[in-house]
Design a protein around this motif. Sequence first.
Motif, PDB file in Angstrom:
ATOM      1  N   ILE A   1     -61.113 -92.310  12.134  1.00 31.49           N
ATOM      2  CA  ILE A   1     -62.747 -92.339  11.643  1.00 31.49           C
ATOM      3  C   ILE A   1     -63.621 -92.025  12.836  1.00 31.49           C
ATOM      4  O   ILE A   1     -64.393 -91.265  12.772  1.00 31.49           O
ATOM      5  N   THR A   2     -63.373 -92.680  13.864  1.00 35.48           N
ATOM      6  CA  THR A   2     -64.192 -92.482  15.254  1.00 35.48           C
ATOM      7  C   THR A   2     -64.151 -90.984  15.729  1.00 35.48           C
ATOM      8  O   THR A   2     -65.330 -90.648  15.932  1.00 35.48           O
ATOM      9  N   LYS A   3     -62.905 -90.625  15.615  1.00 38.79           N
ATOM     10  CA  LYS A   3     -62.573 -89.199  16.217  1.00 38.79           C
ATOM     11  C   LYS A   3     -63.423 -88.231  15.432  1.00 38.79           C
ATOM     12  O   LYS A   3     -64.172 -87.411  16.057  1.00 38.79           O
ATOM     13  N   ALA A   4     -63.475 -88.192  14.131  1.00 39.78           N
ATOM     14  CA  ALA A   4     -64.047 -87.435  13.077  1.00 39.78           C
ATOM     15  C   ALA A   4     -65.528 -87.627  13.170  1.00 39.78           C
ATOM     16  O   ALA A   4     -66.485 -86.673  13.415  1.00 39.78           O
ATOM     17  N   ALA A   5     -65.902 -88.937  13.314  1.00 41.69           N
ATOM     18  CA  ALA A   5     -67.358 -89.029  13.351  1.00 41.69           C
ATOM     19  C   ALA A   5     -67.955 -88.600  14.494  1.00 41.69           C
ATOM     20  O   ALA A   5     -69.085 -88.186  14.511  1.00 41.69           O
ATOM     21  N   VAL A   6     -67.453 -88.487  15.766  1.00 41.52           N
ATOM     22  CA  VAL A   6     -68.027 -88.250  16.925  1.00 41.52           C
ATOM     23  C   VAL A   6     -67.943 -86.763  17.112  1.00 41.52           C
ATOM     24  O   VAL A   6     -68.733 -86.118  17.739  1.00 41.52           O
ATOM     25  N   SER A   7     -67.131 -86.089  16.513  1.00 42.08           N
ATOM     26  CA  SER A   7     -66.938 -84.606  16.228  1.00 42.08           C
ATOM     27  C   SER A   7     -68.037 -83.978  15.480  1.00 42.08           C
ATOM     28  O   SER A   7     -68.434 -82.767  15.741  1.00 42.08           O
ATOM     29  N   ILE A   8     -68.713 -84.649  14.622  1.00 43.79           N
ATOM     30  CA  ILE A   8     -69.699 -84.117  13.811  1.00 43.79           C
ATOM     31  C   ILE A   8     -70.906 -83.801  14.745  1.00 43.79           C
ATOM     32  O   ILE A   8     -71.213 -82.420  14.754  1.00 43.79           O
TER      33      ILE A   8
ATOM     34  N   ALA B   1     -66.824 -83.779   8.947  1.00 43.40           N
ATOM     35  CA  ALA B   1     -67.646 -84.778   7.860  1.00 43.40           C
ATOM     36  C   ALA B   1     -66.783 -84.936   6.509  1.00 43.40           C
ATOM     37  O   ALA B   1     -66.621 -85.908   6.103  1.00 43.40           O
ATOM     38  N   PHE B   2     -66.250 -83.833   6.025  1.00 38.28           N
ATOM     39  CA  PHE B   2     -65.200 -83.922   4.919  1.00 38.28           C
ATOM     40  C   PHE B   2     -63.950 -84.809   5.263  1.00 38.28           C
ATOM     41  O   PHE B   2     -63.604 -85.549   4.573  1.00 38.28           O
ATOM     42  N   GLU B   3     -63.455 -84.654   6.516  1.00 36.00           N
ATOM     43  CA  GLU B   3     -62.327 -85.450   7.018  1.00 36.00           C
ATOM     44  C   GLU B   3     -62.727 -86.769   6.973  1.00 36.00           C
ATOM     45  O   GLU B   3     -61.982 -87.788   6.389  1.00 36.00           O
ATOM     46  N   MET B   4     -64.011 -87.311   7.675  1.00 38.14           N
ATOM     47  CA  MET B   4     -64.251 -88.532   7.706  1.00 38.14           C
ATOM     48  C   MET B   4     -64.618 -89.161   6.226  1.00 38.14           C
ATOM     49  O   MET B   4     -64.175 -90.205   5.951  1.00 38.14           O
ATOM     50  N   GLU B   5     -65.084 -88.346   5.320  1.00 37.12           N
ATOM     51  CA  GLU B   5     -65.487 -88.941   3.775  1.00 37.12           C
ATOM     52  C   GLU B   5     -64.169 -89.197   3.381  1.00 37.12           C
ATOM     53  O   GLU B   5     -63.793 -90.542   2.706  1.00 37.12           O
ATOM     54  N   THR B   6     -63.205 -88.539   3.398  1.00 35.20           N
ATOM     55  CA  THR B   6     -61.462 -88.853   3.259  1.00 35.20           C
ATOM     56  C   THR B   6     -61.138 -89.989   3.576  1.00 35.20           C
ATOM     57  O   THR B   6     -60.446 -90.968   2.907  1.00 35.20           O
ATOM     58  N   GLN B   7     -61.320 -90.242   4.782  1.00 35.66           N
ATOM     59  CA  GLN B   7     -60.843 -91.368   5.594  1.00 35.66           C
ATOM     60  C   GLN B   7     -61.697 -92.597   5.018  1.00 35.66           C
ATOM     61  O   GLN B   7     -60.842 -93.707   4.960  1.00 35.66           O
ATOM     62  N   LEU B   8     -62.950 -92.586   4.927  1.00 34.39           N
ATOM     63  CA  LEU B   8     -63.387 -93.657   4.371  1.00 34.39           C
ATOM     64  C   LEU B   8     -63.159 -94.050   2.919  1.00 34.39           C
ATOM     65  O   LEU B   8     -63.293 -95.275   2.525  1.00 34.39           O
ATOM     66  N   LEU B   9     -62.958 -93.078   2.086  1.00 33.57           N
ATOM     67  CA  LEU B   9     -62.425 -93.304   0.744  1.00 33.57           C
ATOM     68  C   LEU B   9     -61.122 -93.977   0.704  1.00 33.57           C
ATOM     69  O   LEU B   9     -61.073 -95.035   0.010  1.00 33.57           O
ATOM     70  N   ILE B  10     -60.295 -93.565   1.601  1.00 31.59           N
ATOM     71  CA  ILE B  10     -59.170 -94.337   1.759  1.00 31.59           C
ATOM     72  C   ILE B  10     -59.286 -95.812   2.174  1.00 31.59           C
ATOM     73  O   ILE B  10     -58.914 -96.867   1.617  1.00 31.59           O
ATOM     74  N   VAL B  11     -60.151 -96.075   3.238  1.00 33.20           N
ATOM     75  CA  VAL B  11     -60.308 -97.276   3.537  1.00 33.20           C
ATOM     76  C   VAL B  11     -61.002 -98.123   2.538  1.00 33.20           C
ATOM     77  O   VAL B  11     -60.754 -99.264   2.454  1.00 33.20           O
ATOM     78  N   LYS B  12     -61.895 -97.579   1.799  1.00 33.59           N
ATOM     79  CA  LYS B  12     -62.490 -98.437   0.677  1.00 33.59           C
ATOM     80  C   LYS B  12     -61.361 -98.571  -0.412  1.00 33.59           C
ATOM     81  O   LYS B  12     -61.438 -99.779  -1.050  1.00 33.59           O
ATOM     82  N   ALA B  13     -60.652 -97.682  -0.684  1.00 28.70           N
ATOM     83  CA  ALA B  13     -59.268 -98.052  -1.635  1.00 28.70           C
ATOM     84  C   ALA B  13     -58.471 -99.122  -1.261  1.00 28.70           C
ATOM     85  O   ALA B  13     -58.315-100.096  -2.031  1.00 28.70           O
ATOM     86  N   VAL B  14     -58.237 -99.294   0.090  1.00 27.55           N
ATOM     87  CA  VAL B  14     -57.414-100.268   0.502  1.00 27.55           C
ATOM     88  C   VAL B  14     -58.275-101.552   0.882  1.00 27.55           C
ATOM     89  O   VAL B  14     -57.532-102.716   1.477  1.00 27.55           O
ATOM     90  N   LYS B  15     -59.637-101.568   0.670  1.00 24.00           N
ATOM     91  CA  LYS B  15     -60.265-102.605   1.002  1.00 24.00           C
ATOM     92  C   LYS B  15     -60.360-103.200   2.443  1.00 24.00           C
ATOM     93  O   LYS B  15     -60.359-104.337   2.691  1.00 24.00           O
ATOM     94  N   TYR B  16     -60.472-102.114   3.217  1.00 23.70           N
ATOM     95  CA  TYR B  16     -60.617-102.509   4.752  1.00 23.70           C
ATOM     96  C   TYR B  16     -62.176-102.335   5.129  1.00 23.70           C
ATOM     97  O   TYR B  16     -63.019-101.583   4.623  1.00 23.70           O
ATOM     98  N   GLY B  17     -62.742-103.475   5.859  1.00 29.36           N
ATOM     99  CA  GLY B  17     -64.120-103.176   6.251  1.00 29.36           C
ATOM    100  C   GLY B  17     -64.826-103.617   5.516  1.00 29.36           C
ATOM    101  O   GLY B  17     -64.879-104.215   4.466  1.00 29.36           O
ATOM    102  N   ASN B  18     -66.425-103.318   5.905  1.00 34.70           N
ATOM    103  CA  ASN B  18     -67.458-103.951   5.157  1.00 34.70           C
ATOM    104  C   ASN B  18     -67.999-102.679   4.089  1.00 34.70           C
ATOM    105  O   ASN B  18     -68.493-101.724   4.616  1.00 34.70           O
TER     106      ASN B  18
END
Length: 117
Positions: free
Chosen positions: A39-46, A73-90
């Motif tokens: 996530i951070t790698k994709a975010a920094v890449s933007i 940006a699309f990669e990070m969106e996908t990763q965040l959707l996974i994180v959301k689905a597994v209920k990690y983070g805020n």
Amino acid sequence: MKNFKELINWQKGFGISIKSFKLISTFPLNEKYGLAGQITKAAVSIPSNIAEGSSRTSEKDQNRFIEMSLGSAFEMETQLLIVKAVKYGNLELINHILSDLDEEQKMLISFKSKLRF
């Protein structure tokens, strides 16, 4: 050459990067390196690719870096959707970043369409 820090799409991408580091601090300890690192790698890449593209003199080169930024940006969106689905983070922060990513993707697509090469 443009001052990349004045570009609104760079500023939005920079903000997304900062928020991504805040988000991963809310992840479970066992997830601090796997998905969090991606996530951070994709975010920094933007914003990084926007900045690098702004140094290019040809619009063809600029387009290539905008495409890489958009891909991140699309990669990070996908990763965040996974994180959301597994209920990690805020969840509230995840939703806020997803909204920012949507805006960023639209800005990058619009910027890309204005380049002529």
